[in-house]
Write a protein that holds these residues in place. Structure first.
Motif, mmCIF file in Angstrom:
data_model
loop_
_atom_site.group_PDB
_atom_site.id
_atom_site.type_symbol
_atom_site.label_atom_id
_atom_site.label_comp_id
_atom_site.label_asym_id
_atom_site.label_seq_id
_atom_site.Cartn_x
_atom_site.Cartn_y
_atom_site.Cartn_z
ATOM 1 N N GLN A 1 0.855 -1.186 0.000
ATOM 2 C CA GLN A 1 0.000 0.000 0.000
ATOM 3 C C GLN A 1 0.891 1.237 0.000
ATOM 4 N N PRO A 2 1.111 1.865 -1.144
ATOM 5 C CA PRO A 2 2.048 3.002 -1.232
ATOM 6 C C PRO A 2 1.729 4.140 -0.284
ATOM 7 N N ASP A 3 0.440 4.373 -0.004
ATOM 8 C CA ASP A 3 0.101 5.487 0.870
ATOM 9 C C ASP A 3 0.537 5.244 2.307
ATOM 10 N N GLU A 4 0.891 3.978 2.613
ATOM 11 C CA GLU A 4 1.349 3.660 3.961
ATOM 12 C C GLU A 4 2.856 3.380 3.989
ATOM 13 N N ARG A 5 3.538 3.690 2.885
ATOM 14 C CA ARG A 5 4.924 3.247 2.765
ATOM 15 C C ARG A 5 5.861 3.875 3.792
ATOM 16 N N ARG A 6 5.529 5.095 4.246
ATOM 17 C CA ARG A 6 6.432 5.714 5.204
ATOM 18 C C ARG A 6 6.425 4.990 6.543
ATOM 19 N N ALA A 7 5.364 4.228 6.777
ATOM 20 C CA ALA A 7 5.296 3.461 8.019
ATOM 21 C C ALA A 7 5.977 2.109 7.884
ATOM 22 N N GLU A 8 6.318 1.715 6.634
ATOM 23 C CA GLU A 8 6.949 0.425 6.393
ATOM 24 C C GLU A 8 8.458 0.523 6.601
ATOM 25 N N ALA A 9 9.029 -0.514 7.171
ATOM 26 C CA ALA A 9 10.488 -0.594 7.296
ATOM 27 C C ALA A 9 10.965 -1.610 6.263
ATOM 28 N N ILE A 10 11.146 -1.153 5.029
ATOM 29 C CA ILE A 10 11.523 -2.026 3.925
ATOM 30 C C ILE A 10 13.044 -2.033 3.791
ATOM 31 N N ASP A 11 13.606 -3.212 3.913
ATOM 32 C CA ASP A 11 15.062 -3.318 3.861
ATOM 33 C C ASP A 11 15.588 -3.263 2.430
ATOM 34 N N LEU A 12 14.876 -3.894 1.507
ATOM 35 C CA LEU A 12 15.353 -3.976 0.130
ATOM 36 C C LEU A 12 14.166 -3.927 -0.827
ATOM 37 N N ALA A 13 14.283 -3.116 -1.866
ATOM 38 C CA ALA A 13 13.286 -3.092 -2.939
ATOM 39 C C ALA A 13 13.900 -3.764 -4.156
ATOM 40 N N VAL A 14 13.208 -4.768 -4.681
ATOM 41 C CA VAL A 14 13.674 -5.493 -5.868
ATOM 42 C C VAL A 14 12.815 -5.066 -7.049
ATOM 43 N N ILE A 15 13.439 -4.484 -8.044
ATOM 44 C CA ILE A 15 12.733 -3.978 -9.221
ATOM 45 C C ILE A 15 12.749 -5.056 -10.300
ATOM 46 N N ALA A 16 11.599 -5.688 -10.510
ATOM 47 C CA ALA A 16 11.493 -6.790 -11.465
ATOM 48 C C ALA A 16 10.630 -6.360 -12.650
ATOM 49 N N VAL A 17 11.131 -5.378 -13.386
ATOM 50 C CA VAL A 17 10.423 -4.829 -14.545
ATOM 51 C C VAL A 17 11.342 -4.907 -15.757
ATOM 52 N N PRO A 18 10.835 -4.687 -16.977
ATOM 53 C CA PRO A 18 11.693 -4.719 -18.171
ATOM 54 C C PRO A 18 12.859 -3.730 -18.062
ATOM 55 N N PRO A 19 13.965 -4.007 -18.751
ATOM 56 C CA PRO A 19 15.175 -3.168 -18.631
ATOM 57 C C PRO A 19 14.927 -1.684 -18.853
ATOM 58 N N GLY A 20 14.095 -1.347 -19.831
ATOM 59 C CA GLY A 20 13.866 0.058 -20.145
ATOM 60 C C GLY A 20 13.101 0.828 -19.086
ATOM 61 N N GLN A 21 12.512 0.125 -18.127
ATOM 62 C CA GLN A 21 11.730 0.777 -17.072
ATOM 63 C C GLN A 21 12.455 0.831 -15.735
ATOM 64 N N VAL A 22 13.608 0.192 -15.644
ATOM 65 C CA VAL A 22 14.307 0.058 -14.356
ATOM 66 C C VAL A 22 14.679 1.407 -13.764
ATOM 67 N N ALA A 23 15.329 2.269 -14.545
ATOM 68 C CA ALA A 23 15.841 3.532 -14.007
ATOM 69 C C ALA A 23 14.712 4.431 -13.517
ATOM 70 N N ASP A 24 13.633 4.531 -14.293
ATOM 71 C CA ASP A 24 12.500 5.367 -13.864
ATOM 72 C C ASP A 24 11.883 4.829 -12.574
ATOM 73 N N GLU A 25 11.756 3.514 -12.482
ATOM 74 C CA GLU A 25 11.182 2.916 -11.275
ATOM 75 C C GLU A 25 12.090 3.151 -10.079
ATOM 76 N N LEU A 26 13.395 3.010 -10.287
ATOM 77 C CA LEU A 26 14.363 3.239 -9.211
ATOM 78 C C LEU A 26 14.276 4.670 -8.709
ATOM 79 N N LEU A 27 14.225 5.627 -9.636
ATOM 80 C CA LEU A 27 14.148 7.037 -9.246
ATOM 81 C C LEU A 27 12.890 7.314 -8.437
ATOM 82 N N SER A 28 11.762 6.763 -8.888
ATOM 83 C CA SER A 28 10.504 6.976 -8.180
ATOM 84 C C SER A 28 10.548 6.405 -6.768
ATOM 85 N N LEU A 29 11.069 5.210 -6.625
ATOM 86 C CA LEU A 29 11.152 4.583 -5.307
ATOM 87 C C LEU A 29 12.095 5.354 -4.385
#
Length: 364
Positions: free
Chosen positions: A54-82
């Motif tokens: 739930q992205p709206d609750e993400r600040r309350a989450e203690a996420i140790d690692l985010a794994v980006i499993a999207v096509p190569p051309g979308q990786v950088a944009d997804e990384l920047l957003s996260l």
């Protein structure tokens, strides 16, 4: 214990993302799932891969690692957003192309200290969360391509991820990685697609004669074209170089075969040399535990196409203490039976063959 990675966010619930999530869940890691396709998230969740993020609750989450499993051309944009949202302590991706996403991430101003690019060398010809398997990565190589900016803590987090999934880490430069996968993965897929494309216009007679050979060569050609277009686009130049070399070999083989058809017996040598090089290349493919591929003996046995037959066959192997290193099934068209090919150690082959005959199994 997996205390270092208590909570992992998986962005992208396709084959790799869902398989990774399933593997982590088996190790007691809390997994959060995200995907633009809500149907894919629901299916992955129903398969036991984790819970929806739930992205709206993400600040309350203690996420140790985010794994980006999207096509190569979308990786950088997804990384920047996260990273802009401060979603996790560390980040990685699992795309099959590495140099371009890393370069794009740098251009966008992503934080490269908390990011380590990676790529598990595992997959199937099937796609989507329904094809996910928790054991997909067991014993498989998993490339990591840390940049000079990457912190030791980020690298350690990704290594822990690889360990939890049962894979073997291989640190490699991103450019070297892309050239390597062009040879062992990307160009072979295009070559398989080219062979399979010939079948689209094949006669019914030809298709009726199709055997295991053409199935082996074209198996990976069944992959999702959209997914593969993204992969090939991100690694275009290295793949083109490999395909040009393959095309040269094929053109020379075709020319030699034309000469043979015209009665020129001297062309045998060119064909023979290509076939010998093929054998030499095949023999260099590592075995299942790495290193040189061991020489197994194949025991063939006729097996009925009905429930429980394969289980009975493996039960006999267990009873006589024979380990099956590999198995392949070849069905007999139009008949309710087929051939099971069991690859075993050379000294085990006579033991298994005798046990099967004693139990009235038919060996060709």
């Amino acid at each position: 214990m997996a205390s270092e990675l208590r909570t992992v966010l998986v962005v992208g619930t396709g084959l790799i993302g869902t398989s990774l999530a399933l593997a982590l869940r088996q190790k007691g890691v809390r997994v959060l799932l995200a995907d633009r396709d809500q149907g894919a998230v629901r299916l992955a969740r129903e398969l036991g891969a984790g819970e929806e993020w739930q992205p709206d609750e993400r600040r309350a989450e203690a996420i140790d690692l985010a794994v980006i499993a999207v096509p190569p051309g979308q990786v950088a944009d997804e990384l920047l957003s996260l990273q802009k949202g401060g979603v996790a302590r560390f980040y990685t991706d699992v795309a099959s192309v590495k140099a371009e996403p890393i370069e794009c991430a740098a251009r966008l101003g992503c934080d490269l200290t908390s990011y380590v690019a990676s790529h598990p060398l595992a997959g199937r010809e099937k796609s989507g969360p329904g094809a996910g398997r928790a054991d997909l990565f067991l014993g498989r190589p998993w490339a990591i391509c840390p940049t000079a900016e990457a912190s030791g803590a980020a690298r350690a987090a990704v290594l822990r991820l690889i360990e939890l999934c049962g894979a073997n880490p291989v640190e490699v430069d991103a450019v070297d990685h892309d050239r390597a996968v062009a040879v062992v993965s990307h160009a072979p897929h295009v070559a398989a697609a080219a062979v399979a494309a010939r079948l689209s216009d094949a006669t019914e007679v030809a298709l009726g004669l199709a055997g295991q050979g053409v199935r082996d060569v074209t198996r990976i050609a069944g992959g999702d074209p959209g997914l593969w277009l993204g992969i090939l686009s991100g690694n275009a130049a290295p793949v083109a170089e490999v395909l040009e070399a393959v095309s040269h070999d094929l053109a020379e083989a075709a020319s030699a075969l034309r000469a043979l058809a015209d009665g020129d017996g001297t062309a045998h040598g060119e064909i023979t040399q290509l076939l010998k090089r093929g054998v030499a290349g095949h023999d260099r493919i590592p075995g299942k535990h790495g290193g040189p591929a061991p020489a197994y003996v194949v025991v063939q046995v006729v097996i009925g196409d009905r429930p429980g037959q394969l289980a009975r066959l493996f039960q006999i192997c267990d009873e006589v203490g024979v380990n099956v290193e590999d198995v392949r099934l070849e069905h007999a068209p139009g008949l309710p039976l087929g051939i099971a090919e069991l690859s075993v150690q050379p000294d085990s082959a006579p033991v298994l063959a005798q046990a099967l005959r004693e139990r009235d199994w038919q060996l060709p």
